[in-house]
Design a protein around this motif. Structure first.
Motif, PDB file in Angstrom:
ATOM      1  N   ASP A   1       0.870  -1.159   0.115  1.00  0.00           N
ATOM      2  CA  ASP A   1      -0.097  -0.065   0.045  1.00  0.00           C
ATOM      3  C   ASP A   1       0.924   1.206  -0.094  1.00  0.00           C
ATOM      4  O   ASP A   1       1.051   1.856   0.935  1.00  0.00           O
ATOM      5  CB  ASP A   1      -0.759  -0.014   1.318  1.00  0.00           C
TER       6      ASP A   1
ATOM      7  N   ASP B   1       0.810   4.242  -1.241  1.00  0.00           N
ATOM      8  CA  ASP B   1       0.487   5.388  -1.101  1.00  0.00           C
ATOM      9  C   ASP B   1      -0.374   5.556   0.258  1.00  0.00           C
ATOM     10  O   ASP B   1      -1.003   6.746   0.807  1.00  0.00           O
ATOM     11  CB  ASP B   1      -0.444   6.038  -2.124  1.00  0.00           C
TER      12      ASP B   1
ATOM     13  N   SER C   1      -2.993   4.644   1.321  1.00  0.00           N
ATOM     14  CA  SER C   1      -4.471   4.956   1.338  1.00  0.00           C
ATOM     15  C   SER C   1      -5.322   4.031   2.145  1.00  0.00           C
ATOM     16  O   SER C   1      -6.670   4.124   2.290  1.00  0.00           O
ATOM     17  CB  SER C   1      -5.070   4.830  -0.187  1.00  0.00           C
TER      18      SER C   1
ATOM     19  N   THR D   1      -5.811   1.055   1.479  1.00  0.00           N
ATOM     20  CA  THR D   1      -6.607   0.177   0.320  1.00  0.00           C
ATOM     21  C   THR D   1      -5.347  -0.305  -0.634  1.00  0.00           C
ATOM     22  O   THR D   1      -4.476   0.717  -0.838  1.00  0.00           O
ATOM     23  CB  THR D   1      -7.686   0.576  -0.312  1.00  0.00           C
ATOM     24  N   VAL D   2      -5.390  -1.456  -1.335  1.00  0.00           N
ATOM     25  CA  VAL D   2      -4.559  -1.967  -2.351  1.00  0.00           C
ATOM     26  C   VAL D   2      -5.169  -1.569  -3.613  1.00  0.00           C
ATOM     27  O   VAL D   2      -6.252  -2.237  -3.756  1.00  0.00           O
ATOM     28  CB  VAL D   2      -3.947  -3.311  -2.090  1.00  0.00           C
ATOM     29  N   GLU D   3      -4.646  -0.956  -4.501  1.00  0.00           N
ATOM     30  CA  GLU D   3      -5.206  -0.918  -5.798  1.00  0.00           C
ATOM     31  C   GLU D   3      -4.650  -1.896  -6.754  1.00  0.00           C
ATOM     32  O   GLU D   3      -3.725  -2.654  -6.535  1.00  0.00           O
ATOM     33  CB  GLU D   3      -4.567   0.516  -6.451  1.00  0.00           C
TER      34      GLU D   3
ATOM     35  N   GLU E   1      -0.967  -2.558  -7.100  1.00  0.00           N
ATOM     36  CA  GLU E   1      -0.166  -2.821  -6.166  1.00  0.00           C
ATOM     37  C   GLU E   1      -0.760  -4.371  -5.582  1.00  0.00           C
ATOM     38  O   GLU E   1       0.033  -4.999  -5.013  1.00  0.00           O
ATOM     39  CB  GLU E   1      -0.793  -2.097  -4.809  1.00  0.00           C
TER      40      GLU E   1
HETATM   41 CA   LIG Z   1      -3.092   2.043  -1.798  1.00  0.00          CA
END
Ligand SMILES: [Ca+2]
Length: 138
Positions: free
Chosen positions: A78, A80, A82, A84-86, A89
């Motif tokens: 993660d 950034d 955030s 959450t994992v995009e 990622e």
């Molecule tokens: Ca993220």
């Protein structure tokens, strides 16, 4: 205190951590959202090898170790922060766990586990459990 949640009906495991530990409460998952009951059920199913529907102390220790690994992995990817994992990622995270999935399979995973293109820790763990069971790496 019950390790899974007040409403799960499982016996409690006391003395494991100060004040007890509950997977559905924040604390274990840090700043991330606490586990929902669905994820807890998946985790229990993963480790409940004798099919009693209950998690023994050794099984709980195994789960705890697996969760710690996944949490470190999640936080590492993660980038950034955030929470959450995009998708990009997630691709790195899955590779880091030693799984090789096709772009198509990755798309399916992301569709299944993300909300609005983002995967929260809860769903990330559910995905890890699934990958683990699919690959027979139990
Ligand atoms: Ca993220």
């Amino acid at each position: 205190m019950c390790p899974i949640g007040k409403s799960c009906g499982l016996p409690s495991i006391s003395g494991y951590s100060p004040g007890g530990l509950c997977l559905t409460q924040s604390g274990f998952s840090g700043n991330y959202t606490p586990f929902n009951l669905d994820t807890c059920r998946i985790m229990i199913a993963m480790l409940d090898r004798d099919y009693t529907g209950k998690m023994g102390f050794n099984e709980f220790k195994e789960l705890f170790a697996a969760l710690n690994g996944w949490k470190q992995n999640f936080m590492m990817f993660d980038h950034d922060r955030s929470g959450t994992v995009e998708p990009h990622e997630m691709n790195q995270a899955i590779n880091a766990m030693g799984y090789r999935v096709s772009p198509n399979a990755l798309n399916i995973i992301i569709k299944r586990y993300s909300k609005g293109g983002r995967i929260c820790f809860d769903d990330y763990v559910a995905c890890c459990v699934k990958l683990r069971s699919l690959t027979g790496n139990n």
